[in-house]
Write a protein that holds these residues in place. Structure first.
Motif, PDB file in Angstrom:
ATOM      1  N   GLU A 130       5.136 -15.177  -2.061  1.00  0.00           N
ATOM      2  CA  GLU A 130       4.809 -14.669  -0.725  1.00  0.00           C
ATOM      3  C   GLU A 130       5.636 -13.451  -0.328  1.00  0.00           C
ATOM      4  OE1 GLU A 130       4.298 -15.987   3.939  1.00  0.00           O
ATOM      5  OE2 GLU A 130       4.980 -17.490   2.478  1.00  0.00           O
ATOM      6  N   TYR A 131       6.922 -13.460  -0.583  1.00  0.00           N
ATOM      7  CA  TYR A 131       7.794 -12.358  -0.188  1.00  0.00           C
ATOM      8  C   TYR A 131       8.343 -11.570  -1.373  1.00  0.00           C
ATOM      9  CZ  TYR A 131       7.611 -14.385   4.448  1.00  0.00           C
ATOM     10  OH  TYR A 131       7.180 -14.860   5.646  1.00  0.00           O
ATOM     11  N   GLN A 132       7.885 -11.883  -2.571  1.00  0.00           N
ATOM     12  CA  GLN A 132       8.444 -11.256  -3.767  1.00  0.00           C
ATOM     13  C   GLN A 132       8.247  -9.745  -3.786  1.00  0.00           C
ATOM     14  OE1 GLN A 132       6.674 -12.327  -7.543  1.00  0.00           O
ATOM     15  NE2 GLN A 132       8.610 -11.992  -8.610  1.00  0.00           N
ATOM     16  N   ASP A 133       7.070  -9.262  -3.451  1.00  0.00           N
ATOM     17  CA  ASP A 133       6.828  -7.809  -3.485  1.00  0.00           C
ATOM     18  C   ASP A 133       7.734  -7.083  -2.495  1.00  0.00           C
ATOM     19  OD1 ASP A 133       4.906  -8.187  -5.437  1.00  0.00           O
ATOM     20  OD2 ASP A 133       3.211  -8.074  -4.042  1.00  0.00           O
ATOM     21  N   ALA A 134       7.863  -7.623  -1.293  1.00  0.00           N
ATOM     22  CA  ALA A 134       8.733  -6.999  -0.292  1.00  0.00           C
ATOM     23  C   ALA A 134      10.187  -7.019  -0.765  1.00  0.00           C
ATOM     24  CB  ALA A 134       8.597  -7.717   1.052  1.00  0.00           C
ATOM     25  N   TYR A 135      10.618  -8.152  -1.316  1.00  0.00           N
ATOM     26  CA  TYR A 135      11.996  -8.269  -1.821  1.00  0.00           C
ATOM     27  C   TYR A 135      12.252  -7.244  -2.930  1.00  0.00           C
ATOM     28  CZ  TYR A 135      16.029 -10.244  -4.281  1.00  0.00           C
ATOM     29  OH  TYR A 135      17.236 -10.415  -4.899  1.00  0.00           O
ATOM     30  N   CYS A 136      11.358  -7.168  -3.893  1.00  0.00           N
ATOM     31  CA  CYS A 136      11.552  -6.232  -5.018  1.00  0.00           C
ATOM     32  C   CYS A 136      11.560  -4.789  -4.527  1.00  0.00           C
ATOM     33  CB  CYS A 136      10.475  -6.441  -6.073  1.00  0.00           C
ATOM     34  SG  CYS A 136      10.711  -7.960  -7.033  1.00  0.00           S
ATOM     35  N   ALA A 137      10.725  -4.479  -3.547  1.00  0.00           N
ATOM     36  CA  ALA A 137      10.727  -3.122  -2.991  1.00  0.00           C
ATOM     37  C   ALA A 137      12.052  -2.834  -2.304  1.00  0.00           C
ATOM     38  CB  ALA A 137       9.564  -2.950  -2.018  1.00  0.00           C
ATOM     39  N   LEU A 138      12.547  -3.786  -1.529  1.00  0.00           N
ATOM     40  CA  LEU A 138      13.788  -3.591  -0.785  1.00  0.00           C
ATOM     41  C   LEU A 138      15.026  -3.607  -1.679  1.00  0.00           C
ATOM     42  CD1 LEU A 138      12.832  -5.888   2.194  1.00  0.00           C
ATOM     43  CD2 LEU A 138      13.363  -3.445   2.399  1.00  0.00           C
ATOM     44  N   LEU A 144       6.771  -0.203  -1.991  1.00  0.00           N
ATOM     45  CA  LEU A 144       5.910  -1.378  -1.929  1.00  0.00           C
ATOM     46  C   LEU A 144       4.503  -0.973  -2.342  1.00  0.00           C
ATOM     47  CD1 LEU A 144       5.676  -4.386  -1.066  1.00  0.00           C
ATOM     48  CD2 LEU A 144       5.028  -3.567   1.207  1.00  0.00           C
ATOM     49  N   ASP A 145       3.923  -1.719  -3.267  1.00  0.00           N
ATOM     50  CA  ASP A 145       2.543  -1.458  -3.685  1.00  0.00           C
ATOM     51  C   ASP A 145       1.614  -1.882  -2.555  1.00  0.00           C
ATOM     52  OD1 ASP A 145       0.063  -1.195  -4.849  1.00  0.00           O
ATOM     53  OD2 ASP A 145       0.396  -2.694  -6.392  1.00  0.00           O
ATOM     54  N   LEU A 146       0.974  -0.923  -1.938  1.00  0.00           N
ATOM     55  CA  LEU A 146       0.112  -1.193  -0.789  1.00  0.00           C
ATOM     56  C   LEU A 146      -1.367  -0.963  -1.107  1.00  0.00           C
ATOM     57  CD1 LEU A 146       2.432   0.492   1.841  1.00  0.00           C
ATOM     58  CD2 LEU A 146       1.917  -1.953   1.685  1.00  0.00           C
ATOM     59  N   THR A 147      -1.730  -1.015  -2.374  1.00  0.00           N
ATOM     60  CA  THR A 147      -3.118  -0.749  -2.746  1.00  0.00           C
ATOM     61  C   THR A 147      -4.080  -1.775  -2.152  1.00  0.00           C
ATOM     62  OG1 THR A 147      -2.755  -1.912  -4.837  1.00  0.00           O
ATOM     63  CG2 THR A 147      -2.586   0.500  -4.881  1.00  0.00           C
ATOM     64  N   ARG A 148      -3.630  -2.984  -1.891  1.00  0.00           N
ATOM     65  CA  ARG A 148      -4.496  -4.014  -1.305  1.00  0.00           C
ATOM     66  C   ARG A 148      -4.351  -4.098   0.211  1.00  0.00           C
ATOM     67  NH1 ARG A 148      -2.319  -8.605  -4.972  1.00  0.00           N
ATOM     68  NH2 ARG A 148      -0.557  -7.304  -4.557  1.00  0.00           N
ATOM     69  N   SER A 149      -3.469  -3.306   0.772  1.00  0.00           N
ATOM     70  CA  SER A 149      -3.249  -3.344   2.221  1.00  0.00           C
ATOM     71  C   SER A 149      -4.292  -2.492   2.936  1.00  0.00           C
ATOM     72  CB  SER A 149      -1.850  -2.809   2.553  1.00  0.00           C
ATOM     73  OG  SER A 149      -1.676  -2.746   3.949  1.00  0.00           O
ATOM     74  N   LEU A 159       5.825   3.524   5.938  1.00  0.00           N
ATOM     75  CA  LEU A 159       6.450   2.252   5.578  1.00  0.00           C
ATOM     76  C   LEU A 159       7.283   2.408   4.300  1.00  0.00           C
ATOM     77  CD1 LEU A 159       6.948  -0.787   5.883  1.00  0.00           C
ATOM     78  CD2 LEU A 159       4.752  -1.179   4.727  1.00  0.00           C
ATOM     79  N   ASN A 160       6.728   3.067   3.301  1.00  0.00           N
ATOM     80  CA  ASN A 160       7.466   3.229   2.050  1.00  0.00           C
ATOM     81  C   ASN A 160       8.687   4.130   2.203  1.00  0.00           C
ATOM     82  OD1 ASN A 160       6.559   1.511  -0.016  1.00  0.00           O
ATOM     83  ND2 ASN A 160       4.663   2.661  -0.181  1.00  0.00           N
ATOM     84  N   LEU A 161       8.637   5.090   3.105  1.00  0.00           N
ATOM     85  CA  LEU A 161       9.834   5.900   3.382  1.00  0.00           C
ATOM     86  C   LEU A 161      10.948   5.028   3.952  1.00  0.00           C
ATOM     87  CD1 LEU A 161       8.357   9.218   4.830  1.00  0.00           C
ATOM     88  CD2 LEU A 161       9.692   8.948   2.727  1.00  0.00           C
ATOM     89  N   ARG A 162      10.579   4.138   4.867  1.00  0.00           N
ATOM     90  CA  ARG A 162      11.573   3.231   5.468  1.00  0.00           C
ATOM     91  C   ARG A 162      12.114   2.237   4.430  1.00  0.00           C
ATOM     92  NH1 ARG A 162       7.814   3.988   9.879  1.00  0.00           N
ATOM     93  NH2 ARG A 162       8.906   4.965  11.626  1.00  0.00           N
ATOM     94  N   ILE A 163      11.215   1.723   3.612  1.00  0.00           N
ATOM     95  CA  ILE A 163      11.650   0.795   2.562  1.00  0.00           C
ATOM     96  C   ILE A 163      12.610   1.489   1.610  1.00  0.00           C
ATOM     97  CG2 ILE A 163      10.863  -0.444   0.493  1.00  0.00           C
ATOM     98  CD1 ILE A 163       8.335  -1.207   2.107  1.00  0.00           C
ATOM     99  N   ASN A 164      12.283   2.716   1.240  1.00  0.00           N
ATOM    100  CA  ASN A 164      13.134   3.470   0.323  1.00  0.00           C
ATOM    101  C   ASN A 164      14.519   3.699   0.919  1.00  0.00           C
ATOM    102  OD1 ASN A 164      14.097   6.320  -0.880  1.00  0.00           O
ATOM    103  ND2 ASN A 164      12.924   5.140  -2.397  1.00  0.00           N
ATOM    104  N   ARG A 165      14.583   4.005   2.205  1.00  0.00           N
ATOM    105  CA  ARG A 165      15.889   4.191   2.860  1.00  0.00           C
ATOM    106  C   ARG A 165      16.693   2.902   2.839  1.00  0.00           C
ATOM    107  NH1 ARG A 165      13.155   7.063   7.683  1.00  0.00           N
ATOM    108  NH2 ARG A 165      12.853   9.135   6.815  1.00  0.00           N
ATOM    109  N   LEU A 166      16.026   1.796   3.159  1.00  0.00           N
ATOM    110  CA  LEU A 166      16.713   0.500   3.148  1.00  0.00           C
ATOM    111  C   LEU A 166      17.192   0.136   1.742  1.00  0.00           C
ATOM    112  CD1 LEU A 166      14.363  -1.466   5.552  1.00  0.00           C
ATOM    113  CD2 LEU A 166      16.783  -0.943   5.955  1.00  0.00           C
TER     114      LEU A 166
END
Length: 199
Positions: A130-138, A144-149, A159-166
């Motif tokens: 459930e949270y694995q993709d978000a965890y791996c991105a962070l 984060l792979d958002l192709t299905r979003s 969103l990916n800019l913010r994830i990258n900063r974090l």
């Protein structure tokens, strides 16, 4: 020389009335500490422990993709379970992670109408993922792979800019459950991008 004198091999033959996963847990609970990942894998696959012909394909279909998503980073894989457990129960302690997750999966399996081995393994893996993709991105990739979003392309980029900063900040494990939930919420549109981005 050390291998010949310092290592002992033990072979244990179990009768039909013994559950191999329970014996494994008992033997290893008192000896060298197992990693949470070892206990989790054992619990996920325990429903097919007696049938190797079913266990191998289910391992290949469910466990290995989960394991491979960490990109070979064993440290990140091992650290995943505590923040995951905190998304389920904010009061859980590190020493209780496996026990809490195992009990959760047992309840979920018991509540399922489909008691096939494939479904029982899938229940635990779906919960783990459930949270694995978000965890791996962070923690690892910064993306984060958002192709299905259904997020708009501009929101995906933001969103990916913010994830990258974090990810570059090396966010603390303590903040990880919150961040994983926010990232998932934005990706599945349950949290507006503006609100999630402000967090």
């Amino acid at each position: 020389s050390c291998l010949l004198t310092g290592v002992r091999f033990v072979s244990i033959t179990l009768g039909d009335d013994h559950e191999p996963t329970e014996v494994f847990d008992r033997l290893n609970a008192r000896g060298e500490p197992l990693r949470v990942i070892d206990l989790v894998r054992n619990d996920v696959m325990k429903v097919v422990a007696k049938d190797l012909n079913k266990a191998v394909p289910l391992r290949d279909q469910f466990w290995l993709p989960f394991h491979d998503a960490f990109g070979g980073n064993e440290s990140a894989e091992q650290k995943y379970f505590f923040p995951l457990a905190l998304t389920r129960d904010q009061s859980v302690k590190k020493s209780q992670v496996f026990e809490m997750l195992a009990k959760r999966w047992d309840r979920m399996r018991d509540d399922s109408e489909d008691q096939s081995p494939e479904n029982l393994v899938r229940i635990a893996i779906d919960d783990l993922r459930e949270y694995q993709d978000a965890y791996c991105a962070l923690m690892l990739t910064g993306v984060l792979d958002l192709t299905r979003s259904e997020l708009a392309p501009g929101d995906r980029t933001a969103l990916n800019l913010r994830i990258n900063r974090l990810q570059r900040l090396n966010a603390s494990v303590v903040t990880m459950p919150y961040l994983m939930q926010v990232v998932n919420g934005i990706a599945d549109l349950s949290i507006p991008v503006e609100e999630g981005g402000a967090c």
